[in-house]
Design an enzyme around this catalytic site. Structure first.
Site, mmCIF file in Angstrom:
data_model
loop_
_atom_site.group_PDB
_atom_site.id
_atom_site.type_symbol
_atom_site.label_atom_id
_atom_site.label_comp_id
_atom_site.label_asym_id
_atom_site.label_seq_id
_atom_site.Cartn_x
_atom_site.Cartn_y
_atom_site.Cartn_z
ATOM 1 N N HIS A 135 0.902 -1.157 0.000
ATOM 2 C CA HIS A 135 0.000 0.000 0.000
ATOM 3 C C HIS A 135 0.935 1.199 0.000
ATOM 4 O O HIS A 135 1.769 1.328 0.919
ATOM 5 C CB HIS A 135 -0.897 -0.041 1.252
ATOM 6 C CG HIS A 135 -1.844 1.125 1.417
ATOM 7 N ND1 HIS A 135 -3.200 0.937 1.609
ATOM 8 C CD2 HIS A 135 -1.635 2.467 1.466
ATOM 9 C CE1 HIS A 135 -3.791 2.129 1.747
ATOM 10 N NE2 HIS A 135 -2.846 3.068 1.678
ATOM 11 N N HIS A 152 3.208 4.132 0.457
ATOM 12 C CA HIS A 152 3.545 4.896 1.670
ATOM 13 C C HIS A 152 4.877 5.576 1.493
ATOM 14 O O HIS A 152 5.731 5.113 0.738
ATOM 15 C CB HIS A 152 3.552 3.985 2.902
ATOM 16 C CG HIS A 152 4.465 2.800 2.782
ATOM 17 N ND1 HIS A 152 4.105 1.654 2.104
ATOM 18 C CD2 HIS A 152 5.725 2.591 3.226
ATOM 19 C CE1 HIS A 152 5.101 0.780 2.149
ATOM 20 N NE2 HIS A 152 6.114 1.328 2.817
HETATM 21 P P1 5GP Z 1 8.323 -0.783 3.349
HETATM 22 O O1 5GP Z 1 9.380 -1.772 3.709
HETATM 23 O O2 5GP Z 1 7.151 -1.454 2.683
HETATM 24 O O3 5GP Z 1 8.816 0.422 2.600
HETATM 25 O O4 5GP Z 1 7.828 -0.184 4.721
HETATM 26 C C1 5GP Z 1 6.832 -0.747 5.503
HETATM 27 C C2 5GP Z 1 7.004 -0.141 6.874
HETATM 28 O O5 5GP Z 1 5.822 -0.370 7.592
HETATM 29 C C3 5GP Z 1 8.136 -0.762 7.684
HETATM 30 O O6 5GP Z 1 9.056 0.259 8.051
HETATM 31 C C4 5GP Z 1 7.433 -1.383 8.883
HETATM 32 O O7 5GP Z 1 8.168 -1.224 10.074
HETATM 33 C C5 5GP Z 1 6.124 -0.627 8.929
HETATM 34 N N1 5GP Z 1 4.991 -1.374 9.435
HETATM 35 C C6 5GP Z 1 4.593 -2.611 9.018
HETATM 36 N N2 5GP Z 1 3.458 -2.967 9.665
HETATM 37 C C7 5GP Z 1 3.149 -1.915 10.480
HETATM 38 C C8 5GP Z 1 2.076 -1.688 11.404
HETATM 39 O O8 5GP Z 1 1.182 -2.505 11.602
HETATM 40 N N3 5GP Z 1 2.081 -0.502 12.070
HETATM 41 C C9 5GP Z 1 3.067 0.445 11.883
HETATM 42 N N4 5GP Z 1 2.969 1.574 12.590
HETATM 43 N N5 5GP Z 1 4.082 0.246 11.024
HETATM 44 C C10 5GP Z 1 4.119 -0.908 10.333
HETATM 45 ZN ZN ZN Z 2 -4.355 -0.760 1.331
#
Ligand code: 5GP
Ligand code: ZN
Length: 112
Positions: free
Chosen positions: A96, A98
């Site tokens: 999703h 972010h």
């Molecule tokens: P990506 O690796 O996809 O760029 O970043 C995903 C981020 O989401 C990671 O830094 C991870 O720590 C964070 N994250 C994953 N699940 C959750 C959640 O349930 N709550 C929060 N606050 N952060 C989350």
């Molecule tokens: Zn979503």
């Protein structure tokens, strides 16, 4: 389809909220990589930056407007970094869109 950030955006999963308006939500990352580590997400489900198109691209501008408010709110006067990880090589784990807002320390370049 279950999406953890959609559930957070709907308030079904709790988060430590930093900023919210009708289009975006910002909350602290569970596993912070800097003294300040906030995630900014559109409330609308968009899978990744690769799914940005003419119809939905205004949300990206809105995310950056929100970011500029959040950095002031959090006192990040010395700069910060905004990161989007996209797809497998980009290291995206949550499908999703972010943006990571990282601050409170100086950042290295290039990233690993
Ligand atoms: P990506 O690796 O996809 O760029 O970043 C995903 C981020 O989401 C990671 O830094 C991870 O720590 C964070 N994250 C994953 N699940 C959750 C959640 O349930 N709550 C929060 N606050 N952060 C989350
Ligand atoms: Zn979503």
């Amino acid at each position: 389809m279950s999406c953890i950030f959609c559930e957070i955006a709907k308030g079904n999963i709790p988060s430590n909220k930093v900023y919210e308006d009708d289009k975006v939500l910002a909350f602290y990352d569970l596993d912070p990589q800097a003294p300040v580590h906030v995630l900014i997400i559109p409330k609308e489900h968009i899978t990744s930056a690769d799914d940005i198109n003419e119809q939905n691209s205004s949300i990206v501008a809105h995310v950056f407007e929100a970011a500029a408010k959040i950095t002031k709110q959090l006192g990040l006067t010395n700069g910060y970094r905004i990161v989007n990880n996209c797809g497998e090589d980009g290291g995206q784990s949550v499908k999703h869109l972010h943006f990571h807002l990282l601050g409170g320390r100086s950042m290295e370049w290039p990233p690993g």
